[in-house]
Write a protein that holds these residues in place. Structure first.
Motif, PDB file in Angstrom:
ATOM      1  N   LEU A   1       0.828  -1.192   0.000  1.00 23.56           N
ATOM      2  CA  LEU A   1       0.000   0.000   0.000  1.00 23.56           C
ATOM      3  C   LEU A   1       0.871   1.255   0.000  1.00 23.56           C
ATOM      4  CD1 LEU A   1      -2.792  -1.063   2.505  1.00 23.56           C
ATOM      5  CD2 LEU A   1      -2.991  -0.814   0.017  1.00 23.56           C
ATOM      6  N   PRO A   2       0.406   2.346  -0.610  1.00 22.81           N
ATOM      7  CA  PRO A   2       1.257   3.528  -0.815  1.00 22.81           C
ATOM      8  C   PRO A   2       1.896   4.089   0.448  1.00 22.81           C
ATOM      9  CG  PRO A   2      -0.781   3.728  -2.056  1.00 22.81           C
ATOM     10  CD  PRO A   2      -0.928   2.515  -1.201  1.00 22.81           C
ATOM     11  N   ASP A   3       1.181   4.055   1.563  1.00 24.18           N
ATOM     12  CA  ASP A   3       1.695   4.701   2.777  1.00 24.18           C
ATOM     13  C   ASP A   3       2.546   3.768   3.635  1.00 24.18           C
ATOM     14  OD1 ASP A   3       0.368   7.004   2.036  1.00 24.18           O
ATOM     15  OD2 ASP A   3      -1.420   6.529   3.215  1.00 24.18           O
ATOM     16  N   HIS A   4       2.956   2.640   3.066  1.00 29.88           N
ATOM     17  CA  HIS A   4       3.704   1.658   3.862  1.00 29.88           C
ATOM     18  C   HIS A   4       4.922   1.149   3.094  1.00 29.88           C
ATOM     19  CE1 HIS A   4       0.615   1.483   6.998  1.00 29.88           C
ATOM     20  NE2 HIS A   4      -0.249   1.625   6.009  1.00 29.88           N
ATOM     21  N   GLN A   5       5.671   2.097   2.513  1.00 31.44           N
ATOM     22  CA  GLN A   5       6.792   1.717   1.653  1.00 31.44           C
ATOM     23  C   GLN A   5       7.904   0.996   2.403  1.00 31.44           C
ATOM     24  OE1 GLN A   5       6.658   1.866  -1.649  1.00 31.44           O
ATOM     25  NE2 GLN A   5       4.593   2.729  -1.468  1.00 31.44           N
TER      26      GLN A   5
ATOM     27  N   LEU B   1      10.082  -6.501   2.393  1.00 34.18           N
ATOM     28  CA  LEU B   1       9.710  -7.664   1.596  1.00 34.18           C
ATOM     29  C   LEU B   1      10.600  -7.800   0.363  1.00 34.18           C
ATOM     30  CD1 LEU B   1       5.838  -7.964   1.827  1.00 34.18           C
ATOM     31  CD2 LEU B   1       7.625  -8.584   3.447  1.00 34.18           C
ATOM     32  N   LEU B   2      11.059  -6.683  -0.208  1.00 32.85           N
ATOM     33  CA  LEU B   2      12.025  -6.771  -1.303  1.00 32.85           C
ATOM     34  C   LEU B   2      13.326  -7.433  -0.827  1.00 32.85           C
ATOM     35  CD1 LEU B   2      11.641  -3.318  -3.074  1.00 32.85           C
ATOM     36  CD2 LEU B   2      11.127  -5.554  -4.070  1.00 32.85           C
TER      37      LEU B   2
ATOM     38  N   ASP C   1       6.864   2.432  -4.433  1.00 33.87           N
ATOM     39  CA  ASP C   1       7.703   3.602  -4.705  1.00 33.87           C
ATOM     40  C   ASP C   1       8.855   3.167  -5.605  1.00 33.87           C
ATOM     41  OD1 ASP C   1       9.561   5.689  -4.687  1.00 33.87           O
ATOM     42  OD2 ASP C   1       9.087   6.268  -2.636  1.00 33.87           O
ATOM     43  N   LEU C   2       8.833   3.603  -6.871  1.00 37.44           N
ATOM     44  CA  LEU C   2       9.834   3.142  -7.826  1.00 37.44           C
ATOM     45  C   LEU C   2      11.231   3.646  -7.502  1.00 37.44           C
ATOM     46  CD1 LEU C   2       7.855   3.351 -11.189  1.00 37.44           C
ATOM     47  CD2 LEU C   2       8.165   1.424  -9.632  1.00 37.44           C
TER      48      LEU C   2
END
Length: 308
Positions: A84-88, A94-95, A127-128
């Protein structure tokens, strides 16, 4: 408050599907993830959920999900990653887990490195800048296409003289579809060969309506092409794959199979049909789909990193 990480279990499928649909809504404007798809992913035959999956929670809320699996039995490892956007920061965790586990899996296969592939919407919730900073880069773009259907206009096509289209009727036809799929997709980017039983799992054969799978034959060459469609997606009818052998291309057989699928979906009351295509496909598929009224719904990028 730090994120809670744990492995996924089959019983987490509804929560994962809910997360993915929340992300779909942001990325493509409507939810398009079906529960059975997540259930199949979590049941992948080469996936050990305890080691190959991760859920990230902010309190009780699921905010990120990742999965790795191995189709190549070599260095190529596939991954899914959603956040989700607010949990980068959860996404970054996880990456890191994906990269570490993928290398373990590749080394267990005897490879010295892992070549990891991950598909993301071209405008993702991830987030790229964060993913690029880790060394990931885009190596391919796919388009998800869609086309409106009209029962009064999308009628079954009449095959030309010497051409026959038949529905997949028995085990022999299923094995022939598999053989044609392996032959026609061998030249495609990222293709991994599949034995018959593994291919059945990958196409979710247990849920497949085989009357929506067609084979096309010609008098001079025999069976030369196939189309696999499925009607178990809520968002739209779906064409999973279409292939015609090289020797039979240029005869309009791909378009014939497409129109067969359009007519079948229209007759069932579907108002939209979709499919995915590699934008660099060298067989002319993007042009074929455009000629048959399909247009871009959204784009998906293949991201790659080498872990060693």
């Amino acid at each position: 408050m730090p994120y809670l990480l744990r492995a996924a279990a089959p019983t987490d499928a509804p929560a994962v599907a809910e997360l993915l649909n929340e992300i779909d809504l942001i990325e493509v404007g409507r939810p398009e993830t079906d529960l059975h798809t997540v259930e199949s992913d979590l049941g992948h035959p080469d996936t050990d959920l305890d080691r190959d999956s991760w859920l990230a929670f902010d309190g009780a809320r699921l905010v990120a999900y990742a999965l790795v699996w191995d189709d190549s039995k070599g260095e190529r490892i596939n991954a899914d990653h959603y956040v989700l956007p607010d949990h980068q920061q959860a996404g970054v965790l996880l990456l890191e887990a994906i990269e570490t586990r993928a290398l373990e899996k590749a080394r267990a296969n005897g490879a010295s490195k892992a070549l990891i592939h991950l598909h993301l919407n071209s405008a993702p919730t991830t987030d790229l800048a964060l993913i690029r900073a880790r060394g990931w880069s885009v190596v391919r773009r796919y388009h998800v296409l869609e086309r409106p259907l009209r029962r009064s206009e999308d009628l079954p096509p009449e095959p030309p003289t010497g051409v026959r289209v038949r529905a997949c009727a028995d085990e022999a036809d299923r094995k022939q579809t598999h053989a044609l799929h392996q032959a026609t997709f061998a030249e495609h980017f990222d293709f991994q060969p599949r034995e018959y039983e593994r291919w059945l799992h990958d196409i979710h054969a247990d849920r497949l309506d085989w009357s929506l799978v067609w084979l096309v034959s010609t008098e001079d060459l025999g069976d030369v092409g196939f189309l696999i469609a499925r009607d178990d997606r809520e968002a739209m009818g779906w064409i999973r794959s279409l292939g015609v052998v090289r020797e039979a291309r240029g005869r309009g057989l791909g378009g014939l199979l497409l129109r067969q699928a359009f007519a079948a979906f229209a007759a069932r009351g579907r108002d939209t049909v979709g499919l995915g295509v590699d934008t660099e496909n060298a067989t002319g598929a993007p042009e074929l789909y455009a000629r048959n009224g399909m247009s871009v719904h959204y784009a998906v990028d293949t991201w790659e990193i080498v872990a060693s």
